[in-house]
Design a protein around this motif. Structure first.
Motif, PDB file in Angstrom:
ATOM      1  N   VAL B  20       0.847  -1.193   0.000  1.00 28.53           N
ATOM      2  CA  VAL B  20       0.000   0.000   0.000  1.00 28.53           C
ATOM      3  C   VAL B  20       0.883   1.243   0.000  1.00 28.53           C
ATOM      4  O   VAL B  20       1.805   1.354   0.811  1.00 28.53           O
ATOM      5  N   ILE B  21       0.594   2.150  -0.911  1.00 26.53           N
ATOM      6  CA  ILE B  21       1.314   3.420  -1.006  1.00 26.53           C
ATOM      7  C   ILE B  21       0.279   4.533  -0.870  1.00 26.53           C
ATOM      8  O   ILE B  21      -0.782   4.474  -1.503  1.00 26.53           O
ATOM      9  N   LYS B  22       0.605   5.536  -0.048  1.00 26.75           N
ATOM     10  CA  LYS B  22      -0.365   6.583   0.242  1.00 26.75           C
ATOM     11  C   LYS B  22       0.122   7.949  -0.224  1.00 26.75           C
ATOM     12  O   LYS B  22       1.314   8.265  -0.111  1.00 26.75           O
ATOM     13  N   CYS B  23      -0.808   8.752  -0.717  1.00 25.04           N
ATOM     14  CA  CYS B  23      -0.494  10.117  -1.134  1.00 25.04           C
ATOM     15  C   CYS B  23      -1.516  11.085  -0.562  1.00 25.04           C
ATOM     16  O   CYS B  23      -2.691  10.731  -0.404  1.00 25.04           O
ATOM     17  N   THR B  24      -1.049  12.272  -0.247  1.00 26.99           N
ATOM     18  CA  THR B  24      -1.938  13.354   0.141  1.00 26.99           C
ATOM     19  C   THR B  24      -1.712  14.535  -0.791  1.00 26.99           C
ATOM     20  O   THR B  24      -0.616  14.698  -1.343  1.00 26.99           O
ATOM     21  N   TYR B  25      -2.750  15.338  -0.980  1.00 25.28           N
ATOM     22  CA  TYR B  25      -2.635  16.509  -1.836  1.00 25.28           C
ATOM     23  C   TYR B  25      -3.249  17.707  -1.126  1.00 25.28           C
ATOM     24  O   TYR B  25      -3.967  17.553  -0.142  1.00 25.28           O
ATOM     25  N   SER B  26      -2.949  18.894  -1.626  1.00 29.63           N
ATOM     26  CA  SER B  26      -3.361  20.098  -0.898  1.00 29.63           C
ATOM     27  C   SER B  26      -4.458  20.896  -1.592  1.00 29.63           C
ATOM     28  O   SER B  26      -5.231  21.592  -0.922  1.00 29.63           O
ATOM     29  N   ASP B  27      -4.552  20.808  -2.918  1.00 25.01           N
ATOM     30  CA  ASP B  27      -5.463  21.672  -3.672  1.00 25.01           C
ATOM     31  C   ASP B  27      -6.824  20.983  -3.841  1.00 25.01           C
ATOM     32  O   ASP B  27      -6.924  19.966  -4.538  1.00 25.01           O
ATOM     33  N   SER B  28      -7.849  21.537  -3.246  1.00 26.32           N
ATOM     34  CA  SER B  28      -9.178  20.933  -3.328  1.00 26.32           C
ATOM     35  C   SER B  28      -9.746  20.976  -4.750  1.00 26.32           C
ATOM     36  O   SER B  28     -10.716  20.290  -5.044  1.00 26.32           O
ATOM     37  N   ALA B  29      -9.136  21.769  -5.635  1.00 28.36           N
ATOM     38  CA  ALA B  29      -9.591  21.823  -7.030  1.00 28.36           C
ATOM     39  C   ALA B  29      -9.101  20.620  -7.843  1.00 28.36           C
ATOM     40  O   ALA B  29      -9.592  20.373  -8.938  1.00 28.36           O
ATOM     41  N   SER B  30      -8.122  19.880  -7.320  1.00 31.43           N
ATOM     42  CA  SER B  30      -7.639  18.700  -8.035  1.00 31.43           C
ATOM     43  C   SER B  30      -8.718  17.636  -8.045  1.00 31.43           C
ATOM     44  O   SER B  30      -9.381  17.396  -7.032  1.00 31.43           O
ATOM     45  N   ASN B  31      -8.916  17.001  -9.192  1.00 29.55           N
ATOM     46  CA  ASN B  31      -9.925  15.943  -9.249  1.00 29.55           C
ATOM     47  C   ASN B  31      -9.536  14.806 -10.183  1.00 29.55           C
ATOM     48  O   ASN B  31     -10.379  14.025 -10.603  1.00 29.55           O
ATOM     49  N   TYR B  32      -8.239  14.726 -10.507  1.00 25.65           N
ATOM     50  CA  TYR B  32      -7.743  13.604 -11.297  1.00 25.65           C
ATOM     51  C   TYR B  32      -6.476  13.108 -10.635  1.00 25.65           C
ATOM     52  O   TYR B  32      -5.542  13.897 -10.381  1.00 25.65           O
ATOM     53  N   PHE B  33      -6.419  11.772 -10.340  1.00 24.59           N
ATOM     54  CA  PHE B  33      -5.332  11.232  -9.524  1.00 24.59           C
ATOM     55  C   PHE B  33      -4.799   9.958 -10.173  1.00 24.59           C
ATOM     56  O   PHE B  33      -5.337   8.874  -9.976  1.00 24.59           O
ATOM     57  N   PRO B  34      -3.726  10.083 -10.943  1.00 26.52           N
ATOM     58  CA  PRO B  34      -3.153   8.907 -11.605  1.00 26.52           C
ATOM     59  C   PRO B  34      -2.017   8.306 -10.795  1.00 26.52           C
ATOM     60  O   PRO B  34      -1.407   8.965  -9.940  1.00 26.52           O
ATOM     61  N   TRP B  35      -1.715   7.055 -11.091  1.00 26.26           N
ATOM     62  CA  TRP B  35      -0.544   6.371 -10.560  1.00 26.26           C
ATOM     63  C   TRP B  35       0.305   5.883 -11.726  1.00 26.26           C
ATOM     64  O   TRP B  35      -0.212   5.307 -12.684  1.00 26.26           O
ATOM     65  N   TYR B  36       1.620   6.126 -11.606  1.00 29.34           N
ATOM     66  CA  TYR B  36       2.558   5.719 -12.633  1.00 29.34           C
ATOM     67  C   TYR B  36       3.567   4.735 -12.048  1.00 29.34           C
ATOM     68  O   TYR B  36       3.978   4.856 -10.896  1.00 29.34           O
ATOM     69  N   LYS B  37       3.977   3.787 -12.890  1.00 27.65           N
ATOM     70  CA  LYS B  37       5.015   2.820 -12.537  1.00 27.65           C
ATOM     71  C   LYS B  37       6.230   3.109 -13.413  1.00 27.65           C
ATOM     72  O   LYS B  37       6.094   3.262 -14.635  1.00 27.65           O
TER      73      LYS B  37
END
Lengths: 111, 112
Positions: B20-37
Motif C-alpha cells: 500500500v502506497i499513500k499520497c496526500t494533496y493540498s489543492d481541493s480543485a484537483s480531481n484527477y489522480f493517476p498512478w505511474y510505474k
C-alpha cells in the motif's frame, strides 16, 4: 505506433555548451510536456504546450527554452548548460484528457 | 499551488503479500489522480487513475482509493510479484491536465 520518442538517450555536455532535446509523438495528441527527474524529487514540469503554437512555463523553466515545431514535435533547448541541469528529462503528451504518456527519457550530464 | 506528498519512500514486501502506497494533496480543485510505474531506465507508465466522482477503482491486482474530504488517495497492490518491483509515482491535477503535480515516488521491492 511508437508513442512518444526522445533523442538522444544519453548526452554529456560541458558547462556553457548548448543542446536541443528532441521529442515526437505519433498519437495525434494536442498537449505536450517536458519534465525533469531528479533523485527523491519526482518529476517537475519545465514547460508545456497545450496546443500547437502555444507554450507555457511550468514549475522550473529557468535555463530552458522550448519550441512546439508542429503538432508532433516539441523540443527543449539548453542555451548554456550548467551542472545543475544534470538530470533525466522526460517528454510526455496527452489529448484533451489529463492522462499523460511518457517517452523513455534523455539522461543528461553536465560537467 | 498543488503539493503532493507520498509515503513511504521505500517499501519492501515478500512475494504474495500486499503493498500500500499513500499520497496526500493540498489543492481541493484537483480531481484527477493517476498512478505511474517506472521501471529502471524507462519512462513512467500510467497503471491506474481515479477521478473525484469515484471512491475506488480496481484493475486486476491493482486498486486505488480516494478520500476527497481528507485529500488522500492510495494505491493497493495485492498478490505482489517480483515484476511489480519499480518506483511508483502518484500525481494530482485538474480535469484538463493543468497543474499536474507528482509525488516524490516510492521504491517498491518485492522479495522472492
Amino acid at each position: 505506433n511508437a508513442g512518444v520518442t526522445q533523442t538522444p538517450k544519453f548526452q554529456v555536455l560541458k558547462t556553457g555548451q548548448s543542446m536541443t532535446l528532441q521529442c515526437a509523438q505519433d498519437m495525434n495528441h494536442n498537449s505536450m510536456y517536458w519534465y525533469r527527474q531528479d533523485p527523491g524529487m519526482g518529476l517537475r514540469l519545465i514547460y508545456y504546450s497545450a496546443s500547437e503554437g502555444t507554450t507555457d512555463k511550468g514549475e522550473v523553466p529557468n535555463g530552458y527554452n522550448v519550441s512546439r515545431l508542429n503538432k508532433r514535435e516539441f523540443s527543449l533547448r539548453l542555451e548554456s548548460a550548467a551542472p545543475s541541469q544534470t538530470s533525466v528529462y522526460f517528454c510526455a503528451s496527452s489529448e484533451f484528457s489529463p492522462e499523460q504518456y511518457f517517452g523513455p527519457g534523455t539522461r543528461l550530464t553536465v560537467t | 499551488g498543488e503539493n503532493v506528498e507520498q509515503h513511504p519512500s521505500t517499501l519492501s514486501v515478500q512475494e504474495g503479500d500486499s503493498a500500500v502506497i499513500k499520497c496526500t494533496y493540498s489543492d481541493s480543485a484537483s480531481n484527477y489522480f493517476p498512478w505511474y510505474k517506472q521501471e529502471l531506465g524507462k519512462g513512467p507508465q500510467l497503471i491506474i487513475d481515479i477521478r473525484s466522482n469515484v471512491g475506488e477503482k480496481k484493475d486486476q491486482r491493482i486498486a486505488v482509493t480516494l478520500n476527497k474530504t481528507a485529500k488522500h488517495f492510495s494505491l493497493h497492490i495485492t498478490e505482489t510479484q517480483p515484476e511489480d518491483s519499480a518506483v511508483y509515482f502518484c500525481a494530482a491535477s485538474d480535469n484538463y491536465g493543468q497543474n499536474f503535480v507528482f509525488g516524490p515516488g516510492t521504491r517498491l521491492s518485492v522479495l522472492p
